[in-house]
Design a protein around this motif. Structure first.
Motif, mmCIF file in Angstrom:
data_model
loop_
_atom_site.group_PDB
_atom_site.id
_atom_site.type_symbol
_atom_site.label_atom_id
_atom_site.label_comp_id
_atom_site.label_asym_id
_atom_site.label_seq_id
_atom_site.Cartn_x
_atom_site.Cartn_y
_atom_site.Cartn_z
ATOM 1 N N ASP A 136 0.810 -1.220 0.000
ATOM 2 C CA ASP A 136 0.000 0.000 0.000
ATOM 3 C C ASP A 136 0.844 1.270 0.000
ATOM 4 O O ASP A 136 0.321 2.359 -0.263
ATOM 5 C CB ASP A 136 -0.949 0.008 1.206
ATOM 6 N N ASP A 137 2.140 1.145 0.300
ATOM 7 C CA ASP A 137 3.020 2.316 0.319
ATOM 8 C C ASP A 137 3.784 2.501 -0.989
ATOM 9 O O ASP A 137 4.487 3.498 -1.150
ATOM 10 C CB ASP A 137 4.035 2.198 1.471
ATOM 11 N N ARG A 138 3.657 1.573 -1.918
ATOM 12 C CA ARG A 138 4.410 1.659 -3.162
ATOM 13 C C ARG A 138 3.763 2.653 -4.123
ATOM 14 O O ARG A 138 2.537 2.696 -4.263
ATOM 15 C CB ARG A 138 4.484 0.297 -3.848
ATOM 16 N N ALA A 139 4.577 3.415 -4.796
ATOM 17 C CA ALA A 139 4.079 4.365 -5.788
ATOM 18 C C ALA A 139 3.588 3.606 -7.019
ATOM 19 O O ALA A 139 4.202 2.625 -7.452
ATOM 20 C CB ALA A 139 5.178 5.345 -6.178
ATOM 21 N N GLU A 140 2.507 4.069 -7.600
ATOM 22 C CA GLU A 140 1.960 3.433 -8.787
ATOM 23 C C GLU A 140 2.800 3.797 -10.010
ATOM 24 O O GLU A 140 3.122 4.964 -10.234
ATOM 25 C CB GLU A 140 0.509 3.880 -8.994
ATOM 26 N N VAL A 141 3.165 2.774 -10.791
ATOM 27 C CA VAL A 141 3.951 2.982 -12.009
ATOM 28 C C VAL A 141 3.030 3.177 -13.208
ATOM 29 O O VAL A 141 3.224 4.066 -14.033
ATOM 30 C CB VAL A 141 4.893 1.792 -12.255
ATOM 31 N N LEU A 142 2.017 2.320 -13.298
ATOM 32 C CA LEU A 142 1.033 2.474 -14.370
ATOM 33 C C LEU A 142 -0.265 1.803 -13.964
ATOM 34 O O LEU A 142 -0.304 0.993 -13.039
ATOM 35 C CB LEU A 142 1.552 1.896 -15.701
ATOM 36 N N ARG A 143 -1.315 2.169 -14.679
ATOM 37 C CA ARG A 143 -2.635 1.590 -14.417
ATOM 38 C C ARG A 143 -3.268 1.181 -15.745
ATOM 39 O O ARG A 143 -3.279 1.967 -16.698
ATOM 40 C CB ARG A 143 -3.529 2.589 -13.691
ATOM 41 N N VAL A 144 -3.779 -0.046 -15.775
ATOM 42 C CA VAL A 144 -4.576 -0.531 -16.901
ATOM 43 C C VAL A 144 -6.038 -0.344 -16.510
ATOM 44 O O VAL A 144 -6.507 -0.944 -15.544
ATOM 45 C CB VAL A 144 -4.265 -2.010 -17.198
ATOM 46 N N ASN A 145 -6.745 0.512 -17.250
ATOM 47 C CA ASN A 145 -8.112 0.899 -16.884
ATOM 48 C C ASN A 145 -9.135 0.328 -17.858
ATOM 49 O O ASN A 145 -9.247 0.792 -19.001
ATOM 50 C CB ASN A 145 -8.254 2.431 -16.880
ATOM 51 N N ALA A 146 -9.873 -0.695 -17.433
ATOM 52 C CA ALA A 146 -11.020 -1.224 -18.175
ATOM 53 C C ALA A 146 -10.712 -1.412 -19.654
ATOM 54 O O ALA A 146 -11.454 -0.955 -20.536
ATOM 55 C CB ALA A 146 -12.228 -0.300 -17.994
ATOM 56 N N VAL A 147 -9.632 -2.119 -19.951
ATOM 57 C CA VAL A 147 -9.163 -2.263 -21.326
ATOM 58 C C VAL A 147 -9.847 -3.441 -22.021
ATOM 59 O O VAL A 147 -9.912 -4.547 -21.485
ATOM 60 C CB VAL A 147 -7.630 -2.437 -21.350
ATOM 61 N N ASP A 148 -10.360 -3.178 -23.214
ATOM 62 C CA ASP A 148 -10.834 -4.208 -24.133
ATOM 63 C C ASP A 148 -9.892 -4.232 -25.336
ATOM 64 O O ASP A 148 -9.379 -3.187 -25.750
ATOM 65 C CB ASP A 148 -12.246 -3.911 -24.643
ATOM 66 N N LYS A 149 -9.681 -5.413 -25.897
ATOM 67 C CA LYS A 149 -8.953 -5.532 -27.155
ATOM 68 C C LYS A 149 -9.699 -6.513 -28.043
ATOM 69 O O LYS A 149 -9.871 -7.687 -27.697
ATOM 70 C CB LYS A 149 -7.515 -6.013 -26.923
ATOM 71 N N GLY A 180 3.111 -0.795 -25.651
ATOM 72 C CA GLY A 180 2.831 0.177 -26.698
ATOM 73 C C GLY A 180 2.969 -0.400 -28.094
ATOM 74 O O GLY A 180 3.012 0.347 -29.072
ATOM 75 N N LEU A 181 3.026 -1.744 -28.209
ATOM 76 C CA LEU A 181 3.142 -2.394 -29.508
ATOM 77 C C LEU A 181 1.779 -2.577 -30.166
ATOM 78 O O LEU A 181 1.697 -2.973 -31.328
ATOM 79 C CB LEU A 181 3.825 -3.759 -29.360
ATOM 80 N N SER A 182 0.719 -2.295 -29.416
ATOM 81 C CA SER A 182 -0.647 -2.378 -29.916
ATOM 82 C C SER A 182 -1.483 -1.388 -29.107
ATOM 83 O O SER A 182 -1.052 -0.945 -28.025
ATOM 84 C CB SER A 182 -1.179 -3.811 -29.769
ATOM 85 N N GLU A 183 -2.665 -1.045 -29.629
ATOM 86 C CA GLU A 183 -3.525 -0.073 -28.960
ATOM 87 C C GLU A 183 -4.802 -0.749 -28.467
ATOM 88 O O GLU A 183 -5.350 -1.622 -29.154
ATOM 89 C CB GLU A 183 -3.893 1.066 -29.918
ATOM 90 N N PRO A 184 -5.310 -0.361 -27.279
ATOM 91 C CA PRO A 184 -6.584 -0.915 -26.818
ATOM 92 C C PRO A 184 -7.733 -0.529 -27.751
ATOM 93 O O PRO A 184 -7.716 0.545 -28.354
ATOM 94 C CB PRO A 184 -6.776 -0.264 -25.435
ATOM 95 N N THR A 185 -8.712 -1.406 -27.845
ATOM 96 C CA THR A 185 -9.938 -1.058 -28.562
ATOM 97 C C THR A 185 -10.738 -0.052 -27.749
ATOM 98 O O THR A 185 -11.331 0.882 -28.289
ATOM 99 C CB THR A 185 -10.765 -2.324 -28.835
ATOM 100 N N SER A 186 -10.741 -0.245 -26.440
ATOM 101 C CA SER A 186 -11.351 0.723 -25.522
ATOM 102 C C SER A 186 -10.617 0.634 -24.190
ATOM 103 O O SER A 186 -9.877 -0.314 -23.937
ATOM 104 C CB SER A 186 -12.841 0.443 -25.333
ATOM 105 N N GLY A 187 -10.829 1.631 -23.334
ATOM 106 C CA GLY A 187 -10.101 1.711 -22.074
ATOM 107 C C GLY A 187 -8.769 2.423 -22.275
ATOM 108 O O GLY A 187 -8.433 2.869 -23.370
ATOM 109 N N ARG A 188 -7.995 2.519 -21.186
ATOM 110 C CA ARG A 188 -6.757 3.297 -21.235
ATOM 111 C C ARG A 188 -5.647 2.604 -20.446
ATOM 112 O O ARG A 188 -5.912 1.905 -19.470
ATOM 113 C CB ARG A 188 -6.968 4.699 -20.632
ATOM 114 N N ILE A 189 -4.421 2.857 -20.866
ATOM 115 C CA ILE A 189 -3.228 2.462 -20.113
ATOM 116 C C ILE A 189 -2.498 3.746 -19.768
ATOM 117 O O ILE A 189 -2.057 4.479 -20.648
ATOM 118 C CB ILE A 189 -2.339 1.507 -20.923
#
Length: 259
Positions: free
Chosen positions: A8-21, A62-71
């Motif tokens: 819980d103390d670690r800093a977030e590096v990235l978030r995958v948000n509701a991604v569809d492909k 980053g070799l492909s793009e989500p159809t929806s959602g965000r990284i």
């Protein structure tokens, strides 16, 4: 010893948000995938073939793009922030070991002379500094994979993505590279996302196992492995390891039932 802050103390590096492909032909590889990746994590994506593990890795790379959602990254990604290790070593057969490890710097426009020490340090890290002038054809399968890992680590990235890098290796070599990988992560302090089919490998390496189901690919459960690092052969034969393997196996069974 690898020292990592409490989760819980670690800093977030990235978030995958509701991604569809979705691929052509209406093939849904991923559905509503969400994942928080924190500094110092060793995350394994575990699941059956076709559950979207490698697709998720390609999207994060980053070799492909989500159809929806965000990284979303915590801050704009810079050259050298990300290292990738594929299933095959993908080495240039005409180039020496050191020239193969030089590739990320070459793509950044840096001269070999300016990064020679970094290349040698990376090769020392994987135990191949004496083979810097060798060619891939002169190396064993395990040694080729070590070169691939050195190439991914040479820029001291924040995040390394690994797509079943040890799947084709014999068990003895695989165990040795598992041990070495944890030691290397501790040395450079990076975050790792690791794709595997192996419950045993995921438990030995990871502090978090993200279990996925197929058709469509989605996260079913997250299993925490709270055993301390460093981990060694004693851990592999411990009751604690066996208990974590049972928990991961049960989650994988749920994932296969869901598919």
């Amino acid at each position: 010893m690898r020292k990592v802050a409490p989760f819980d103390d670690r800093a977030e590096v990235l978030r995958v948000n509701a991604v569809d492909k979705v691929f052509p032909g209406d093939v849904q590889a991923l559905k509503d995938m969400s994942l928080s990746v924190r500094a110092g994590d060793f995350i394994s994506l575990l699941g059956p073939s076709g559950c979207g593990k490698s697709t998720a890795l390609r999207l994060i790379a980053g070799l492909s793009e989500p159809t929806s959602g965000r990284i979303e990254w915590d801050e704009p990604r810079k050259d050298g922030d990300l290292g990738v290790v594929f299933q095959e070593p993908t080495l240039m057969p005409w180039a020496t070991v050191s020239q193969n490890v030089y590739l990320p710097f070459r793509l950044e426009g840096k001269s070999y002379t300016s990064v020679r020490d970094d290349i040698l340090d990376a090769l020392k890290l994987v135990g191949l500094d004496k083979f810097q002038n060798s060619y891939p054809r002169e190396l064993s399968g395990g040694m080729k994979m070590r070169v691939s890992i050195a190439r991914a680590m040479v820029t001291q990235p924040k995040l390394i993505l690994m797509d079943e890098p040890f799947a084709a290796l014999d068990e003895i070599t695989r165990f040795k590279l598992n041990n070495d990988l944890l030691e290397m992560q501790a040395r450079i302090g990076c975050t790792v996302i690791f794709v595997t089919h192996s419950v045993f490998e995921s438990v030995f390496l990871s502090d978090r196992i993200v279990v996925m189901a197929a058709r469509p690919g989605r996260v079913i459960e997250e299993v925490r492995v709270d055993a301390p690092y460093p981990r060694d052969e004693e851990f592999r034969t411990s009751a604690e390891y066996a208990a974590h393997c049972r928990a991961a196996s049960k989650a994988l069974e749920h994932a296969m039932e869901a598919a």
